[in-house]
Scaffold this active site. Structure first.
Site, PDB file in Angstrom:
ATOM      1  N   ASP A 181       0.833  -1.176   0.216  1.00 55.80           N
ATOM      2  CA  ASP A 181      -0.077   0.112   0.025  1.00 55.80           C
ATOM      3  C   ASP A 181       0.823   1.340   0.060  1.00 55.80           C
ATOM      4  OD1 ASP A 181      -2.000  -1.974   0.684  1.00 55.80           O
ATOM      5  OD2 ASP A 181      -1.833  -1.512   2.586  1.00 55.80           O
ATOM      6  N   GLU A 197     -11.142  -1.175  -3.506  1.00 60.70           N
ATOM      7  CA  GLU A 197     -10.570  -0.340  -2.672  1.00 60.70           C
ATOM      8  C   GLU A 197      -9.542   0.532  -3.171  1.00 60.70           C
ATOM      9  OE1 GLU A 197      -9.448  -3.801  -0.180  1.00 60.70           O
ATOM     10  OE2 GLU A 197      -7.757  -4.272  -1.445  1.00 60.70           O
TER      11      GLU A 197
END
Length: 319
Positions: free
Chosen positions: A35, A204
């Protein structure tokens, strides 16, 4: 856990020629991270990733800085759960920015479900490397609105100086407008606090940037634990959309890696180059947490569409 590297780490990922990055040696960071939020503060490049581990071990965040995109310095534990009293586990997916000589990191914590304490928090520091302190003493957003789990936030500064936050898991994405001091949210132009802007196939990891006056909205699809994780995008005339899915631009390559997604973008203004910073799973790694951070160039066609990204670098790692 991986050892904490406190000194500069030399990792050759390519060469700089007239300011251009040629990312030839992915992954760019040692160890398992995911991420990644890439950003440039002044003349220094930074990567703020999730420490990729089981939720009960994922209780801190490291950062990495580089002047030349070749030699990276690790800044360990810029924030951890001891500084965020309501966060018990799973600090992840940082979003970072500088405002008024302060540095902010927005993060998810506790993998929140309805009725549980957790969600999106915000911390502040005087330096990019921290230490960061909890700004609010509680989550900025905790409730599940429009079906969106409060995770995977990205903070975006619009052309008029307004700050918006895109966030959401479980296949739903909301936009909210942040107060100027980041202590809460305020009504959007339409009067509501939350607006759902979920594009087709969204899962997401939202991200937004402006190029040539157009709003490029990007997100991750598929499951983050599996091989089919990928990145898609849309283009709109407004930060509120509508966002019509155009194409997949990053996905697994059987010769390089699987599970490529949850990205950010760095723009090199000097030569107008764009780079996608993302995580992927090497071919010899199967665990959901065995993810590594990589950088590749992101190009556009003559009409401004993003071209599919070709992953580069090692197909296997020996961490």
């Amino acid at each position: 856990m991986l050892p904490m590297f406190k000194n500069a780490l030399t990792i050759t990922i390519g060469v700089l020629i007239t300011g251009n990055l040629y990312a030839q040696q992915n992954p760019v960071l040692p160890g398992y991270y995911a991420d990644p939020e890439g950003i440039k503060y002044g003349n220094t490049y930074w990567i703020f990733p999730t420490y990729s581990a089981k939720y009960n071990e994922q209780v801190f965040m490291d950062a990495f800085s580089s002047e030349d995109l070749k030699t990276w310095t690790k800044h360990p534990r810029i924030i951890d759960t001891s500084a965020v009293k309501w966060a018990k586990r799973a600090m992840w997916a940082p979003a970072v920015l500088q405002k008024d000589k302060k540095y902010y990191v927005f993060f998810g914590a506790n993998d929140v479900h309805q009725g549980e304490v957790g969600g999106i928090g915000v911390a502040v520091a005087n330096k990019p490397q921290g230490p960061y302190k909890d700004l609010l003493g509680k989550p900025l957003i905790q409730d599940i609105i429009n079906g969106a789990q409060p995770i995977d936030q990205f903070v975006f500064k619009d052309k008029d100086g307004s700050y918006y936050m895109y966030y959401g898991g479980w296949g739903h994405c909301n936009i909210v407008k942040l107060k100027k001091d980041f202590t809460g949210i305020e009504p959007l132009p339409g009067g509501t606090l939350y607006k759902e802007i979920t594009p087709d196939k969204y899962v997401e990891g939202p991200y937004m940037f402006i190029r040539n006056g157009k709003y490029y909205f990007m997100w991750s699809e598929g499951g983050w634990t599996g091989p089919d994780y990928k990145v898609a995008y849309a283009i709109a005339d407004s930060p509120f959309g509508p966002f019509k899915r155009l194409n997949t631009i990053l996905e697994q390559d059987p010769s390089i890696a699987t599970g490529a997604g949850h990205h950010s973008v760095i723009h090199s203004a000097k030569d107008d180059k764009y780079y996608i910073v993302y995580h992927r799973r090497p071919l010899n790694k199967k665990s959901a947490h065995e993810r590594v951070v990589c950088i590749d160039e992101m190009k556009f066609d003559s009409e401004g569409h993003i071209l599919p990204v070709k992953m580069t670098g090692r197909a296997t790692v020996d961490f």
